[in-house]
Design an enzyme around this catalytic site. Structure first.
Site, PDB file in Angstrom:
ATOM      1  N   SER A 117      14.388 -45.861  38.539  1.00 34.97           N
ATOM      2  CA  SER A 117      13.164 -45.211  38.080  1.00 34.97           C
ATOM      3  C   SER A 117      13.443 -44.493  36.774  1.00 34.97           C
ATOM      4  CB  SER A 117      12.674 -44.197  39.120  1.00 34.97           C
ATOM      5  OG  SER A 117      11.625 -43.388  38.601  1.00 34.97           O
ATOM      6  N   TYR A 124      14.637 -36.566  44.016  1.00 35.14           N
ATOM      7  CA  TYR A 124      14.239 -37.959  43.774  1.00 35.14           C
ATOM      8  C   TYR A 124      14.869 -38.470  42.481  1.00 35.14           C
ATOM      9  CZ  TYR A 124      11.580 -42.083  42.592  1.00 35.14           C
ATOM     10  OH  TYR A 124      11.240 -43.367  42.233  1.00 35.14           O
TER      11      TYR A 124
END
Length: 255
Positions: free
Chosen positions: A139, A152
């Site tokens: 990501s 995250y």
């Protein structure tokens, strides 16, 4: 010989779209997911196009993953590609307000689950040799911090570094390693992150024309079908509407 791809987290989002894209091209599929009904339905649908094996298993469960992979039938012995897609974000609140259980779940899924799957399938990929591929879904959160990304973002930074290091270890085997790092994408991923809050989900994507799961699936298909001598190391993609935020400065503290 028909190529086989192993896709984790295939019951929604990127994983489901990727399974559909590879089925269209006639690749055999090994699909994992935690939700049996969804996985069974997807396997039944795609079996009209190709040979499909569904594994109802949680990538966080090392023993279950070991058993599932050890039980693969002979027709799936030759594995050409692994797509480590299973992953999640939970919450977007500031770190002091976060639930430690959510942090554990993200680490267990995004890091440990990816580690387990990769290590357990490496012998099969190495046995295939030239042209075999590992594609890890990272990501942009692993590259650019933003408020609420904390754990995250940290897990996705791990994915990027693990992938680069894995490339070094696999030198000479013919096995390729790629990380794709998407930006704003519209999928069930965000609904899970926001605890099912549909209004918050809708507001995230309003007017943004975000990337769709089918876009990611097409990107993954392109990467894994490059000539065997080509390795795409890292591929970062965002919707045109998204860019890098400027550095934030808090000017309220004096002294």
């Amino acid at each position: 010989m028909t190529s086989t791809v192993f896709i984790t987290g295939a019951t929604s989002g990127f994983g489901e779209a990727t399974a559909r894209r590879f089925a269209e091209a006639g690749w055999k599929l090994v699909l994992t997911g935690r939700r049996k009904e969804r996985l069974d339905a997807l396997c039944a649908e795609l079996s009209a196009k190709t040979e499909v094996l569904g594994l109802v298993v949680d990538v966080r469960d090392r023993q279950a993953m070991e058993a599932a992979i050890a039980s693969l039938p002979p027709s799936f012995d030759t594995l050409q590609a692994l797509v480590n897609n299973a992953g999640l974000a939970l919450g977007a609140d500031p770190a002091p307000q976060c639930d430690l259980d959510d942090w554990d779940t993200m680490v267990d899924t995004n890091i440990k689950g990816l580690m387990y799957t990769t290590r357990l399938l490496l012998p099969r990929l190495i046995a295939h040799g030239r042209g075999a591929s590992i594609l890890n879904v990272g990501s942009v959160a692993g590259n650019y911090p933003y408020p609420g990304s904390h754990v995250y973002g940290g897990t996705k930074a791990f994915v990027g570094q693990f992938s680069l290091s894995l490339r070094c270890d696999l030198r000479g085997t013919g096995v390729r390693v790629t990380t794709i790092e998407p930006g704003l994408c519209e999928s069930e991923f965000s609904l899970v992150r926001f605890g099912g809050d549909q209004a918050r989900y809708d507001a995230t994507y309003a007017g943004a024309e975000p990337i769709q799961p089918q876009d990611i699936a097409e990107t993954i298909f392109w990467v894994l079908n490059q000539p065997a001598h080509v390795n795409i190391n890292t591929l970062e993609l965002m919707p045109v509407s998204q860019d890098w935020a400027g550095f934030a400065i808090d000017r309220s503290v004096k002294g």
